[in-house]
Every structure is written in C-alpha cells, then in structure tokens.
Design an enzyme around this catalytic site. Structure first.
Site, PDB file in Angstrom:
ATOM      1  N   HIS A 275      78.661  25.451  37.723  1.00  0.00           N
ATOM      2  CA  HIS A 275      78.102  25.858  36.426  1.00  0.00           C
ATOM      3  C   HIS A 275      79.194  25.884  35.361  1.00  0.00           C
ATOM      4  CE1 HIS A 275      74.867  28.151  34.125  1.00  0.00           C
ATOM      5  NE2 HIS A 275      75.907  28.162  33.308  1.00  0.00           N
TER       6      HIS A 275
ATOM      7  N   HIS B  16      79.892  24.085  31.284  1.00  0.00           N
ATOM      8  CA  HIS B  16      79.366  23.280  30.179  1.00  0.00           C
ATOM      9  C   HIS B  16      80.465  22.373  29.637  1.00  0.00           C
ATOM     10  CE1 HIS B  16      75.497  25.474  29.620  1.00  0.00           C
ATOM     11  NE2 HIS B  16      76.176  26.421  30.244  1.00  0.00           N
TER      12      HIS B  16
ATOM     13  N   HIS C 136      68.946  28.246  33.428  1.00  0.00           N
ATOM     14  CA  HIS C 136      69.608  29.472  32.966  1.00  0.00           C
ATOM     15  C   HIS C 136      68.542  30.562  32.890  1.00  0.00           C
ATOM     16  CE1 HIS C 136      72.816  26.816  31.527  1.00  0.00           C
ATOM     17  NE2 HIS C 136      73.544  27.870  31.233  1.00  0.00           N
TER      18      HIS C 136
ATOM     19  N   GLU D 236      70.381  35.886  32.658  1.00  0.00           N
ATOM     20  CA  GLU D 236      71.747  36.141  32.175  1.00  0.00           C
ATOM     21  C   GLU D 236      71.660  37.342  31.236  1.00  0.00           C
ATOM     22  OE1 GLU D 236      75.444  33.938  29.804  1.00  0.00           O
ATOM     23  OE2 GLU D 236      73.474  32.987  29.818  1.00  0.00           O
TER      24      GLU D 236
ATOM     25  N   HIS E 180      73.301  32.031  36.410  1.00  0.00           N
ATOM     26  CA  HIS E 180      73.563  33.470  36.235  1.00  0.00           C
ATOM     27  C   HIS E 180      72.636  34.303  37.128  1.00  0.00           C
ATOM     28  CE1 HIS E 180      76.229  32.434  32.914  1.00  0.00           C
ATOM     29  NE2 HIS E 180      75.257  31.679  32.440  1.00  0.00           N
TER      30      HIS E 180
ATOM     31  N   ASP F  58      81.753  28.545  33.311  1.00  0.00           N
ATOM     32  CA  ASP F  58      80.770  28.491  32.229  1.00  0.00           C
ATOM     33  C   ASP F  58      81.299  27.772  30.982  1.00  0.00           C
ATOM     34  OD1 ASP F  58      78.231  28.890  31.242  1.00  0.00           O
ATOM     35  OD2 ASP F  58      78.506  31.006  30.767  1.00  0.00           O
TER      36      ASP F  58
END
Length: 363
Positions: free
Chosen positions: A15, A17, A214, A217, A238, A295
């Site tokens: 995970h 980005h 997602h 979170e 998450h 992340d």
C-alpha cells in the site's frame, strides 16, 4: 545519517501511492523546467511545506498534493521518471516486491473531466499515463531488481472515471497492472455505493481483476462492510475502524481478510489517536492477516523503516518474529498469480531461515 534498519530483511509492501512517493529533487526539477510555481526552491524548503511532522486531518493531508501535483501531471517525462525512481527508492529500503497505486486521471490533462490541478487541456490521456508509468516501473524493475506491480485507483468523488479505470486494468494487465482500488475521501456519504464504482468492481470481478478498497481509515465500520459486501474487496486499505464492529471483525478474521496497515500515516492523518490502542496491536495479538506500508512517504517524510521503527518504539511489542510473519502474509495476500506468489513466499522463507509449512497447510 541513515539509521540501521529495524527489520533488516527482505520486505513486501502493498500500500503505497506513486504520487505520494516522489523525490523532492524531481519535483523541483520539473517545476523549474516547466516554469510552474512551487512554494519553495530547495529540497528542505519544499519538505517543510509539503511534509508533515505532526498530525493533521485527512483533508489537511490531502491539500498537500495541490502544491506539487501540477508540476508532475501532464508531463510525460516526469511521470515516467517518477515511476522509475520509485523502484530505486524501494530497492534501497530492502523491498523485494511492491504494489504501487495511483489514479491515471489525476496525472492526465486530456480526455478527463474535470481536468485536475487547474491544468490547461493538453494531449496526455489517462490511458497513456498508465503506459508511461508501466514503462518506468518495468525499467526500474530491470535496473534495481525489485519486482513491481501496479494498482489503478478509482476516486470516490469522481465515479464517472471508474468505468475507464477498470478498462485500463484490463488493457494493461500484461504490463504489470494487477488490481483496482477505490481511494479518496471515504467520508463522502454513500460513496462506496455510487453506481459507477459498484459497476466497475463488478466488471473487475467478472474479468478476474483483483480488488482492494480504502475503507475504515477515517470512515466507519459501515464503510468497511460496504467494501466487503458490495464491492467484494479482497483486501482493505487501512481498515482500522473495522474494530468498531466486533461481529464484522470476527467475520473478516475468519475469512483471513488482509489489512494494509500504514502505521506512521495513521498517526499523521489522525486516523489513529495516540491516546488509544492502535488497531495494529489488536491485529498482531489476534494473528490477523496484515502488512506494514508507507502510504505516502514524500508527505510523511518517511521510509518503510519509519513504520517498523514506530511499531518497535511506541511500546507496541513487535518482535522480529512478527515482522517475518506479516511480510509472509503480505506476500501471500499479494495480487500476483499463484505460481509467482509461491516463488515470492518461498524466497522469504529462505531469506528468513524458516522452513515453509508443509504443503496444504497455511500458517
């Protein structure tokens, strides 16, 4: 000075980005080259503005992208270079397999409505963005010996993009695209159930494209439930707030649902309140299936080591043993084809000096 890594063995990351993992030097380079204003002209200055040291709200965190995305979006060279450098970054962190995610539409300036980041219309389509990122990742894979796959994100606030996202997953599945994701603001009421998101996920399922979402979170356990029951997700990005619904959590444990945990991120986005027990402690104690991930390391001024260090230093009682277990779980929950997955898992067992469980038996 580089600290010695907390867990100095091969790691798997699921995970992260791409547009939250760019080198500040690269942002400054394209700001100058393209004549696009940035709020600072040194690495330190830029990091002081787009980086975070203390918790902000999730919207406060998301606002950071507005500073630098206009410099990268719409630029073919920048997009390919960002992908290539990402693999180099991960190689330095001891990652042997990584799945990196991004929204093709947020990097495009043509055939996308609205055009993001106030760009003028150009000729870079979401389709070509995927092609460029794939090239950059494949060249990085070749040069830095890290296995890389990518995940394409739908955005919660732009359901009209989702049908194209799933089509791009289909088109580029031979060029390292392995899954679809739903990212963005999960507090948008009912966004998991917007018809175009649901249809995209149904299409992904029909075509054997893997799914992650997602959820949980900052959103409630209800968002997690929708991701699982309506979008048929195979993993949760998450997922911390699953714990608010014991019955749901128990069901997901029984299903061996994978939680993509991002510890340092959860601290800085206020997804986790430091005066409460972090969900990852519960996951550890319950022997749940989860991974540790960065992340958005550009904004969190972090490396994967930051996340491992947090689990070791915040009195969370994580052991080397647990770090090995969660990385094996990450490999087993990766979106690789079965034969490649087996290869990866066996490589980790070997590197960790543990013997794999006998055939037909899952740890």
């Amino acid at each position: 000075m580089a600290q010695s890594p907390v867990f100095n063995k091969p790691k798997v990351e699921l995970h992260v980005h791409l547009d939250g993992a760019i080198k500040p030097e690269t942002i400054l380079f394209y700001g100058r080259k393209r004549g696009i204003h940035l709020p600072a002209d040194t690495v330190e200055g830029l990091q002081a503005i787009i980086g975070m040291d203390k918790p902000l709200s999730l919207p406060g965190f998301l606002a950071k992208f507005d500073y630098y995305m206009p410099v990268i979006a719409g630029c073919r060279e920048a997009i390919k270079r960002m992908a290539y450098e990402f693999v180099e970054m991960k190689a330095k962190e001891g990652v042997v397999y990584v799945e990196v995610r991004y929204s093709p539409h947020l990097l495009a300036n043509s055939k996308v409505k609205p055009i993001p980041w106030n760009q003028k219309e150009g000729d870079l389509t979401p389709d070509e963005v995927v092609s460029l990122v794939s090239q950059g990742l494949q060249e990085g894979e070749r040069d830095f010996k890290v296995k890389v796959r990518s995940i394409l994100c739908c955005m919660r606030h732009q359901p009209e993009w989702s049908p194209e996202v799933v089509e791009l997953c289909k088109k580029y599945r031979q060029q390292n695209v392995v899954a679809i994701d739903l990212a963005g603001d999960e507090t948008i009421p009912g966004s998991s159930l917007f018809p175009k998101h649901v249809e995209a996920y149904e299409e992904a399922m029909r075509n054997g494209i893997h799914r992650t979402v997602h959820a949980g979170e900052v959103g409630t356990a209800q968002v997690v439930k929708e991701a699982v029951d309506n979008l048929k997700t195979e993993r949760l990005g998450h997922g911390y707030h699953t714990l608010e619904d014991e019955a749901l959590y128990k069901r997901l444990l029984e299903r061996n649902m994978h939680f993509e945990v991002c510890p340092w991120s959860s601290y800085l986005t206020s997804a986790w309140k430091p005066d409460t027990e972090h969900a990852v402690i519960r996951f550890k104690n319950d022997k749940a299936n989860y991974s540790i991930n960065t992340d958005d390391p550009l904004i969190f001024k972090s490396t994967l080591n930051t996340d491992y260090k947090m689990l070791k230093d915040f009195n969370m009682n994580f052991t080397e043993q647990e770090f090995m277990r969660l990385n094996i779980n990450a490999a087993q929950s990766s979106f690789l084809p079965e034969d490649e997955k087996r290869e990866l898992v066996n490589m980790l067992y070997k590197a960790y000096g543990i013997s794999p469980p006998s055939a037909g038996h899952h740890s």
